[in-house]
Design a protein around this motif. Structure first.
Motif, mmCIF file in Angstrom:
data_model
loop_
_atom_site.group_PDB
_atom_site.id
_atom_site.type_symbol
_atom_site.label_atom_id
_atom_site.label_comp_id
_atom_site.label_asym_id
_atom_site.label_seq_id
_atom_site.Cartn_x
_atom_site.Cartn_y
_atom_site.Cartn_z
ATOM 1 N N HIS A 154 -22.328 -9.123 3.830
ATOM 2 C CA HIS A 154 -21.596 -8.762 2.607
ATOM 3 C C HIS A 154 -21.731 -7.262 2.323
ATOM 4 N N ASP A 155 -22.949 -6.760 2.405
ATOM 5 C CA ASP A 155 -23.173 -5.325 2.164
ATOM 6 C C ASP A 155 -22.398 -4.478 3.159
ATOM 7 N N GLN A 156 -22.354 -4.915 4.408
ATOM 8 C CA GLN A 156 -21.652 -4.150 5.436
ATOM 9 C C GLN A 156 -20.152 -4.083 5.152
ATOM 10 N N LEU A 157 -19.592 -5.157 4.618
ATOM 11 C CA LEU A 157 -18.168 -5.139 4.253
ATOM 12 C C LEU A 157 -17.886 -4.025 3.247
ATOM 13 N N PHE A 158 -18.788 -3.850 2.294
ATOM 14 C CA PHE A 158 -18.557 -2.856 1.253
ATOM 15 C C PHE A 158 -19.026 -1.464 1.651
ATOM 16 N N GLU A 159 -19.851 -1.364 2.682
ATOM 17 C CA GLU A 159 -20.217 -0.058 3.238
ATOM 18 C C GLU A 159 -18.994 0.630 3.833
ATOM 19 N N SER A 160 -18.018 -0.170 4.251
ATOM 20 C CA SER A 160 -16.833 0.381 4.921
ATOM 21 C C SER A 160 -15.745 0.789 3.930
ATOM 22 N N ILE B 242 -14.190 -0.857 1.449
ATOM 23 C CA ILE B 242 -13.151 -1.877 1.481
ATOM 24 C C ILE B 242 -12.248 -1.834 0.233
ATOM 25 N N ARG B 243 -12.693 -1.203 -0.818
ATOM 26 C CA ARG B 243 -11.921 -0.978 -2.046
ATOM 27 C C ARG B 243 -11.384 -2.261 -2.684
ATOM 28 N N THR B 244 -12.304 -3.156 -2.985
ATOM 29 C CA THR B 244 -11.966 -4.349 -3.749
ATOM 30 C C THR B 244 -13.168 -4.716 -4.599
ATOM 31 N N LYS B 245 -13.022 -5.687 -5.430
ATOM 32 C CA LYS B 245 -14.089 -6.117 -6.324
ATOM 33 C C LYS B 245 -15.192 -6.820 -5.537
ATOM 34 N N VAL B 246 -16.431 -6.446 -5.835
ATOM 35 C CA VAL B 246 -17.595 -7.099 -5.249
ATOM 36 C C VAL B 246 -17.868 -8.355 -6.073
ATOM 37 N N ARG B 247 -17.591 -9.527 -5.504
ATOM 38 C CA ARG B 247 -17.810 -10.785 -6.220
ATOM 39 C C ARG B 247 -19.184 -11.372 -5.910
ATOM 40 N N GLY B 248 -19.914 -10.716 -4.996
ATOM 41 C CA GLY B 248 -21.306 -11.052 -4.772
ATOM 42 C C GLY B 248 -21.589 -12.049 -3.669
ATOM 43 N N VAL B 249 -22.881 -12.286 -3.510
ATOM 44 C CA VAL B 249 -23.406 -13.268 -2.567
ATOM 45 C C VAL B 249 -23.913 -14.428 -3.401
ATOM 46 N N GLN B 250 -23.440 -15.626 -3.089
ATOM 47 C CA GLN B 250 -23.750 -16.788 -3.928
ATOM 48 C C GLN B 250 -24.057 -18.009 -3.073
ATOM 49 N N ILE B 251 -24.778 -18.941 -3.665
ATOM 50 C CA ILE B 251 -24.971 -20.242 -3.027
ATOM 51 C C ILE B 251 -23.661 -21.005 -3.143
ATOM 52 N N GLY B 252 -23.239 -21.624 -2.046
ATOM 53 C CA GLY B 252 -22.011 -22.413 -2.034
ATOM 54 C C GLY B 252 -22.271 -23.793 -1.455
ATOM 55 N N ASP B 253 -21.564 -24.761 -1.963
ATOM 56 C CA ASP B 253 -21.718 -26.141 -1.497
ATOM 57 C C ASP B 253 -20.506 -26.534 -0.659
ATOM 58 N N TYR B 254 -20.319 -25.824 0.452
ATOM 59 C CA TYR B 254 -19.199 -26.075 1.342
ATOM 60 C C TYR B 254 -19.713 -26.763 2.607
ATOM 61 N N THR C 23 -2.374 -6.412 6.852
ATOM 62 C CA THR C 23 -2.315 -5.166 7.620
ATOM 63 C C THR C 23 -3.329 -5.164 8.755
ATOM 64 N N LYS C 24 -2.945 -4.546 9.827
ATOM 65 C CA LYS C 24 -3.831 -4.425 10.983
ATOM 66 C C LYS C 24 -5.071 -3.612 10.612
ATOM 67 N N SER C 25 -4.913 -2.585 9.800
ATOM 68 C CA SER C 25 -6.060 -1.744 9.438
ATOM 69 C C SER C 25 -7.104 -2.543 8.652
ATOM 70 N N PHE C 26 -6.666 -3.389 7.722
ATOM 71 C CA PHE C 26 -7.600 -4.228 6.970
ATOM 72 C C PHE C 26 -8.313 -5.197 7.909
ATOM 73 N N GLN C 27 -7.565 -5.846 8.775
ATOM 74 C CA GLN C 27 -8.146 -6.817 9.693
ATOM 75 C C GLN C 27 -9.163 -6.156 10.624
ATOM 76 N N GLU C 28 -8.857 -4.972 11.095
ATOM 77 C CA GLU C 28 -9.801 -4.247 11.947
ATOM 78 C C GLU C 28 -11.031 -3.812 11.160
ATOM 79 N N GLN C 29 -10.826 -3.343 9.943
ATOM 80 C CA GLN C 29 -11.940 -2.906 9.109
ATOM 81 C C GLN C 29 -12.895 -4.069 8.822
ATOM 82 N N VAL C 30 -12.336 -5.213 8.481
ATOM 83 C CA VAL C 30 -13.145 -6.385 8.170
ATOM 84 C C VAL C 30 -13.868 -6.889 9.420
ATOM 85 N N SER C 31 -13.157 -7.005 10.536
ATOM 86 C CA SER C 31 -13.797 -7.519 11.750
ATOM 87 C C SER C 31 -14.897 -6.571 12.236
#
Length: 130
Positions: A59-65, A67-79, A108-116
């Motif tokens: 999660h931190d690495q995504l925002f190090e790049s 990414i310019r979006t809202k940080v909704r955090g790291v949470q426990i999920g029941d998935y 966009t290709k740039s977003f997909q590359e940035q995220v991957s």
């Protein structure tokens, strides 16, 4: 990867595949949606306490790049895919398809590359921590 196309694979089959293929970890990548179009941002979920470090690093690495979006955090999920997985597992919600601006950006290709690239860097950093 559990598939190369848009073929549906059951949640149980996904977790079983991680086990039978002896995966080192399991990352489920998703795009979220909401009833209104004003919600946006990224959330990272984990289910087991031992997976929290991996979730936080990626999660931190995504925002190090910048990414310019809202940080909704790291949470426990029941998935299912993270709850029932025998491998280290997280679920990433990389934005909201119900938000027109985010959906446009996600395509966009740039977003997909940035995220991957960010996810890959996070995985490397996680394994260095072990």
């Amino acid at each position: 990867m559990t598939r190369q196309d848009d073929t549906k694979i059951s949640l149980q089959a996904r977790t079983e595949l991680a086990q039978t293929e002896q995966a080192d970890l399991f990352i489920s990548i998703h795009y979220d949606a909401f009833q209104t179009n004003d919600v946006y941002g990224m959330t990272t979920y984990y289910n087991k306490s031992q997976d929290e470090l991996m979730a936080q690093i990626i999660h931190d690495q995504l925002f190090e790049s910048n990414i310019r979006t809202k940080v909704r955090g790291v949470q426990i999920g029941d998935y299912h895919v993270i709850r029932e997985n025998m491998k280290p597992a997280i679920l990433l919600e990389l934005g909201y398809i119900s938000n027109d601006r985010e959906e446009t950006r996600m395509k966009t290709k740039s977003f997909q590359e940035q995220v991957s690239t960010s996810i890959t860097k996070g995985i490397v950093m996680y394994f260095k921590q072990l």
